[in-house]
Design a protein around this motif. Structure first.
Motif, PDB file in Angstrom:
ATOM      1  N   PRO A 155      -8.040 105.816 -44.038  1.00 10.29           N
ATOM      2  CA  PRO A 155      -7.851 107.242 -43.753  1.00 10.29           C
ATOM      3  C   PRO A 155      -6.789 107.862 -44.652  1.00 10.29           C
ATOM      4  N   TRP A 156      -6.908 109.139 -44.903  1.00 10.90           N
ATOM      5  CA  TRP A 156      -5.885 109.924 -45.593  1.00 10.90           C
ATOM      6  C   TRP A 156      -5.882 111.308 -44.973  1.00 10.90           C
ATOM      7  N   THR A 157      -4.936 112.120 -45.326  1.00 10.88           N
ATOM      8  CA  THR A 157      -4.773 113.423 -44.692  1.00 10.88           C
ATOM      9  C   THR A 157      -5.096 114.541 -45.670  1.00 10.88           C
ATOM     10  N   LEU A 158      -5.865 115.516 -45.196  1.00 12.53           N
ATOM     11  CA  LEU A 158      -6.167 116.718 -45.972  1.00 12.53           C
ATOM     12  C   LEU A 158      -6.124 117.899 -45.015  1.00 12.53           C
ATOM     13  N   THR A 159      -5.141 118.748 -45.186  1.00 12.08           N
ATOM     14  CA  THR A 159      -5.000 119.920 -44.328  1.00 12.08           C
ATOM     15  C   THR A 159      -6.212 120.830 -44.478  1.00 12.08           C
ATOM     16  N   GLY A 160      -6.812 121.188 -43.351  1.00 17.81           N
ATOM     17  CA  GLY A 160      -7.965 122.079 -43.347  1.00 17.81           C
ATOM     18  C   GLY A 160      -9.301 121.376 -43.292  1.00 17.81           C
ATOM     19  N   ALA A 161      -9.318 120.049 -43.461  1.00 20.41           N
ATOM     20  CA  ALA A 161     -10.578 119.313 -43.394  1.00 20.41           C
ATOM     21  C   ALA A 161     -11.147 119.407 -41.980  1.00 20.41           C
ATOM     22  N   ALA A 162     -12.464 119.300 -41.874  1.00 17.11           N
ATOM     23  CA  ALA A 162     -13.128 119.378 -40.578  1.00 17.11           C
ATOM     24  C   ALA A 162     -12.605 118.273 -39.656  1.00 17.11           C
ATOM     25  N   PRO A 163     -12.318 118.607 -38.403  1.00 17.21           N
ATOM     26  CA  PRO A 163     -11.740 117.625 -37.482  1.00 17.21           C
ATOM     27  C   PRO A 163     -12.738 116.570 -37.005  1.00 17.21           C
TER      28      PRO A 163
END
Length: 166
Positions: free
Chosen positions: A101-109
């Protein structure tokens, strides 16, 4: 000192990062060279889906951004493993390649963004990142010779840091 050298190489003039966009999408991204564009239908586990691709080559590495329209009734979480499996076949990867996993602000939950690194045939490494946004599944990728591993990792990080989701 080695990290500084890698950073300076990633900022070399051959990597001329520029903003790119897919038509009919508010997603903005970066590629380090003027991309070629292609569109085709792909079959992922028996599901046909339109795929749009932007890609270019710079400093011996191939860079791509891809957009997959999700087939009716399919979620990004269902399609991402199929896309990853197809990628592994295309680079002749051996063994299991887990995604992280990684983090991307705004990606679909409904789908946690994922990253993977594979050793392919003929000394190729492939780095992929997937995320969902606005009813579509996206992939960012860097393909490079194994000897450019550190540089390719930094290049993927730069590519991902340039993604903007409204």
């Amino acid at each position: 000192m080695g990290w500084l050298l890698v950073c300076l190489q990633a900022c070399a003039p051959a990597l001329n990062w520029r903003e790119v966009r897919f038509e009919q999408s508010s997603l903005a991204g970066w590629l380090p060279c003027k991309p070629d564009r292609a569109q085709r239908d792909v079959n992922l586990n028996g599901h046909i889906a339109p795929l749009r691709l932007m890609g270019c080559e710079a400093e011996g590495m191939d860079f791509t951004l891809a957009q997959l329209d999700l087939p009716a009734g399919m979620t990004a979480s269902q399609m991402q493993p199929a896309w990853q499996a197809a990628n592994l076949v295309s680079v002749q990867a051996v063994g299991e390649v887990p995604s992280q996993p990684w983090t991307l602000t705004g990606a679909a939950p409904d789908m946690t963004p994922r990253r993977a690194l594979a050793q392919g045939g003929q000394g190729l490494t492939a780095r992929w990142a997937w995320f969902a946004y606005d009813g579509r599944l996206y992939q960012a990728a860097v393909y490079a010779p194994a000897k450019q591993s550190a540089k390719a990792e930094l290049a993927l990080d730069t590519l991902l840091s340039g993604l903007r989701l409204p």
